[in-house]
Design an enzyme around this catalytic site. Structure first.
Site, PDB file in Angstrom:
ATOM      1  CD  GLU A 114      12.585  27.925  -8.890  1.00  0.00           C
ATOM      2  OE1 GLU A 114      13.180  27.543  -9.918  1.00  0.00           O
ATOM      3  OE2 GLU A 114      11.967  28.985  -8.801  1.00  0.00           O
ATOM      4  CE  LYS A 116      22.662  24.697 -11.603  1.00  0.00           C
ATOM      5  NZ  LYS A 116      22.790  23.870 -12.791  1.00  0.00           N
ATOM      6  CG  ASP A 118      22.344  17.852 -15.137  1.00  0.00           C
ATOM      7  OD1 ASP A 118      22.727  18.806 -15.852  1.00  0.00           O
ATOM      8  OD2 ASP A 118      23.067  16.892 -14.829  1.00  0.00           O
ATOM      9  CE1 TYR A 228      14.614  26.231 -15.420  1.00  0.00           C
ATOM     10  CE2 TYR A 228      15.014  28.582 -15.262  1.00  0.00           C
ATOM     11  CZ  TYR A 228      15.368  27.339 -15.750  1.00  0.00           C
ATOM     12  OH  TYR A 228      16.441  27.205 -16.578  1.00  0.00           O
ATOM     13  CE  LYS A 316      27.287  22.813 -10.128  1.00  0.00           C
ATOM     14  NZ  LYS A 316      27.266  22.716 -11.587  1.00  0.00           N
ATOM     15  CB  CYS A 410      59.904   3.310 -17.839  1.00  0.00           C
ATOM     16  SG  CYS A 410      58.558   3.176 -19.013  1.00  0.00           S
ATOM     17  CB  CYS A 413      61.523   1.493 -22.090  1.00  0.00           C
ATOM     18  SG  CYS A 413      61.589   3.054 -21.187  1.00  0.00           S
ATOM     19  CB  CYS A 426      59.213   7.245 -19.115  1.00  0.00           C
ATOM     20  SG  CYS A 426      60.325   6.347 -20.206  1.00  0.00           S
ATOM     21  CB  CYS A 432      59.517   4.753 -23.775  1.00  0.00           C
ATOM     22  SG  CYS A 432      58.245   4.089 -22.703  1.00  0.00           S
TER      23      CYS A 432
HETATM   24  S1  IVH Z   1      17.204  30.208 -12.780  1.00  0.00           S
HETATM   25  C1  IVH Z   1      18.601  34.315 -13.604  1.00  0.00           C
HETATM   26  N1  IVH Z   1      16.147  27.941 -11.997  1.00  0.00           N
HETATM   27  O1  IVH Z   1      20.920  26.053 -14.240  1.00  0.00           O
HETATM   28  C2  IVH Z   1      17.979  32.980 -13.460  1.00  0.00           C
HETATM   29  N2  IVH Z   1      17.992  27.859 -13.480  1.00  0.00           N
HETATM   30  O2  IVH Z   1      23.442  28.528 -14.571  1.00  0.00           O
HETATM   31  C3  IVH Z   1      18.828  31.918 -14.021  1.00  0.00           C
HETATM   32  N3  IVH Z   1      18.644  25.594 -14.139  1.00  0.00           N
HETATM   33  O3  IVH Z   1      21.696  26.951 -17.300  1.00  0.00           O
HETATM   34  C4  IVH Z   1      18.283  30.589 -14.077  1.00  0.00           C
HETATM   35  N4  IVH Z   1      17.116  24.546 -12.970  1.00  0.00           N
HETATM   36  O4  IVH Z   1      19.311  26.446 -17.213  1.00  0.00           O
HETATM   37  C5  IVH Z   1      17.102  28.526 -12.749  1.00  0.00           C
HETATM   38  N5  IVH Z   1      15.095  26.022 -11.244  1.00  0.00           N
HETATM   39  C6  IVH Z   1      16.033  26.600 -11.992  1.00  0.00           C
HETATM   40  C7  IVH Z   1      16.953  25.862 -12.761  1.00  0.00           C
HETATM   41  C8  IVH Z   1      17.914  26.533 -13.489  1.00  0.00           C
HETATM   42  C9  IVH Z   1      18.139  24.407 -13.807  1.00  0.00           C
HETATM   43  C10 IVH Z   1      19.811  25.771 -15.026  1.00  0.00           C
HETATM   44  C11 IVH Z   1      19.728  26.910 -15.982  1.00  0.00           C
HETATM   45  C12 IVH Z   1      21.156  27.396 -16.115  1.00  0.00           C
HETATM   46  C13 IVH Z   1      21.861  26.757 -14.978  1.00  0.00           C
HETATM   47  C14 IVH Z   1      22.459  27.779 -14.047  1.00  0.00           C
END
Ligand code: IVH
Length: 675
Positions: A114, A116, A118, A228, A316, A410, A413, A426, A432
């Site tokens: 999935e 991730k 932010d 999710y 990531k 420096c 000074c 320095c 200075c």
């Molecule tokens: S699963 C045990 N799925 O990413 C399951 N987390 O540390 C844990 N996050 O703060 C989370 N998208 O809030 C999961 N599709 C996604 C996510 C997701 C964002 C965030 C979550 C957490 C951080 C991971």
């Protein structure tokens, strides 16, 4: 209209409106125009106004309501909200996949991958299909009760779709509250137009909106959500992550449709690559992909650490990078004398901000990367920290400039610089000008002596004109010396002298922080002040005594003892204490260790009758709150005294929590202060 007719019409209207809201906010495919929707909504509201006892909590009209809170309640999550093990390195994913396969000894392995998101993680709890509460992640076990705020998010159904047979009695889900980029940019433009501070990124904007004490403010912020995960559920036969997503979708919750089922490591790496490619086109920020083992039964075999499950991994994205050209390399001399090479570059946009300076860290780094003026370089911003120069981008055929060398003296000074490992310093700490300038700014900063009007520019003038050659000279300044300085007039000169005089009565902890003793920040300053009680006792302490202070280890103890042992520092302290600075007792507070007001932002406006404004400020700061002068969306409380003026109007416009003086005093008392 009879009550019976009203009941029937209301029920029909609500069903219809819910359906259209679902199509619009959750599925992104509206079937009617905004005008048609508004018409239905208006009719619903007008019938509810005529029959107030028929208003239900989950009616579409009831998203925004209630009164502003003073603080959030803490609530326990239905199950711990764990975090994820994460890495940007494909090898880490390879190892994760290997571990999984090994644990499942040859069984076929299936993952769900999935995006991730932010944003800010939240828990939503539905009882009998109705949204009953929502909480921030907090420490993973308990979070803040943000139900009223979450109700204002249109993509959050107040009622799940389905009936008693299909909707579980209790359902707790986890999701991410986000702000779409377009909405974020619009919000920032709005804030800027109102002379308010914009948010640094959509995540901060979303998290900030979620933690507003007044849900009416949250309602004006364009928040969105994706769910999710299921944290708890009654009577369910769901046995895989894929089914989790399907079920959530069926109940009308917003689920990300970029999720995929994947069987192989190559498939995972490919998914990551594809997501990185489409990252800029999906309209919201993602910072990686999350890989989850699909079958719940297999997850149990892998188990969890106290921090993260072993069956999931966050792969990531690397931090955002850009290419630009170095126009010049300069060195910056910091408050402690550290000399940092800095590349001045052709401005370039990096993850939403324009960047024209990037650090080259230290002498060794410059040599290793061999960055020269005129070079093309790759720069990056990791998280919210200062941009860095990652590497040089080769340009075959171009003649490069001469190798860069850190100056021998420096730039401020002319003292010969000294090398300590990869770093350069320095050594002229007290003579200075560059160091003195930063020391002055630091001494005047909010958590130190808090001298209004002593910013970078003023400090530079004072030092360049040699009005201040040593820190203590600051307290000998007279308005007559300042009036002729650039940007100064009689009034501003008087104001600065007055501000310095006022700041010269200072609590020990602030004074210690302001001195800029190596390793002594706000926390250590406070700990030292509490432990020793007086400056003379602290000055007399040796490393062994110092190590008794909470948070002070042998290294820090040595630095502090070294600072007080240095004759030039002793002389400076003696001069400061010789009628220039007076150390006062801390405000009479039963110091509250962890206060509910910690981190909250206050604006004080109008005259206070029960205490001086200064005192009010100190009280708040002793509780960890911040006092700022400008109203912004980030302000948590506005304390309005007599004749509050335009700030009150601005606060009302923003629907901020406004306290009169009496309620303010009560708030301080309830936080443990004796006022
Ligand atoms: S699963 C045990 N799925 O990413 C399951 N987390 O540390 C844990 N996050 O703060 C989370 N998208 O809030 C999961 N599709 C996604 C996510 C997701 C964002 C965030 C979550 C957490 C951080 C991971």
């Amino acid at each position: 209209m009879s009550k019976g007719d009203a009941r029937e019409r209301l029920s029909m209207l609500r069903r219809e409106i819910r359906q259209h809201e679902h199509l619009y906010f959750v599925e992104d495919s509206p079937r009617i125009s905004d005008e048609e929707y508004d018409k239905l909504f208006r009719e619903l509201r007008s019938i509810e106004e005529k029959f107030p006892d028929l208003v239900a909590a989950d009616s579409p009209t009831q998203r925004v309501g209630g009164t502003p809170l003073v603080t959030f309640d803490q609530i326990d999550h239905a199950a711990p909200m764990l975090s994820l093990d994460s890495d940007t390195d494909p090898d880490a994913v390879r190892r994760f996949d290997e571990r999984v396969r090994k644990a499942l000894t040859g069984q076929p392995v299936s993952y769900v991958a999935e995006p991730k998101l932010d944003g800010a993680s939240v828990e939503l709890v539905y009882r009998q299909g109705r949204l009953s509460r929502a909480a921030t992640r907090g420490n993973g076990i308990r979070g803040e009760d943000v139900t009223a705020n979450v109700r204002t998010i249109q993509a959050v159904p107040l009622r799940l779709r389905g009936d008693r047979r299909t909707v579980p009695e209790l359902l707790s889900v986890r999701g991410e509250v986000i702000m779409q980029l377009e909405a974020f940019e619009e919000l920032n433009e709005c804030l800027i137009a109102q002379d308010r501070e914009p948010f640094a990124n959509p995540r901060n904007a979303a998290a900030g909106a979620l933690r507003q004490l007044d849900p009416r403010v949250t309602a004006t912020r364009p928040l969105d959500i994706y769910v999710y995960d299921i944290l708890a559920i009654t009577n369910s036969d769901i046995d895989s992550q894929w089914q989790v997503l399907e079920s959530l979708r069926q109940w009308g919750l917003r689920v990300n449709d970029l999720s995929r089922r994947i069987q192989s490591l190559e498939g995972l790496l490919d998914y990551h690559r594809k997501m990185m490619e489409c990252r800029d086109d999906i309209g919201y920020e993602i910072d990686g992909v999350v890989i989850k083992l699909d079958p719940v039964a297999s997850r149990e075999i892998l188990g969890s650490t106290s921090h993260h499950p072993r069956w999931a991994f966050a792969f990531k994205f690397p931090p955002r990078r850009e290419i630009t050209r170095v126009e010049k390399i300069i060195v910056n001399v910091g408050r402690t004398g550290a000399v940092t090479p800095v590349a001045l570059m052709r401005p370039v946009e990096l993850g939403g901000v324009t960047v024209s300076r990037a650090t080259l860290h230290n002498r060794e780094e410059v040599e290793r990367k061999d960055i020269r003026e005129g070079d093309r370089v790759r720069i990056q911003r990791a998280g919210d920290v200062i941009p860095q120069v990652v590497e040089r981008v080769a340009e075959p055929g171009r003649r490069r400039g001469p190798k860069y060398k850190i100056p021998k003296r420096c730039p401020s000074c002319s003292t010969p610089l000294v090398e300590k490992g990869p770093f350069t310093f320095c050594p002229n700490s007290f003579g200075c000008p560059a160091q003195l300038r930063s020391r002055l700014v630091h001494l005047g900063s909010r958590n130190a002596l808090d001298i209004e009007g002593l910013g970078e520019e003023t400090a530079k003038l004072l030092v360049n004109r040699e009005l201040v050659r040593q820190l203590p000279d600051l307290f000998d300044l007279e308005a007559a010396q300042l009036v002729d300085l650039e940007g100064f007039a009689q009034k501003s000169a008087d104001n600065l002298v007055e501000a310095i005089a006022k700041a010269s009565h200072v609590e020990l902890q602030r004074f210690l922080f302001g001195l800029g003793i190596p390793e002594v920040g706000i926390t250590a300053g406070r700990a030292l002040a509490r432990h020793f009680g007086s400056l003379s006792d602290l000055r007399a302490a040796d490393s062994v005594d110092l190590e008794e202070v909470e948070g002070v280890g042998p290294k820090i103890a040595e630095q502090i003892a070294g600072f007080f042992a240095e004759p030039r520092n002793q002389e400076m302290l003696n001069r400061l204490l010789d009628g220039r600075v007076e150390l006062v007792d801390p405000v009479s507070v039963a110091q509250v260790e962890s206060s509910e007001l910690e981190g909250k932002r206050f604006v004080l406006t109008g005259g206070l009758e029960l205490m001086a404004r200064d005192q009010a400020k100190r009280h708040l700061e002793s509780l960890g709150a911040k006092v700022t002068s400008m109203i912004s969306a980030k302000t948590d409380f506005v304390v309005a005294g007599i004749n509050p003026g335009s700030k009150l109007a601005a606060a009302q416009k923003l629907n901020l929590a406004i306290l009169d003086e009496q309620s303010f005093v009560e708030l301080l008392r309830s936080s443990g202060l004796e006022v």
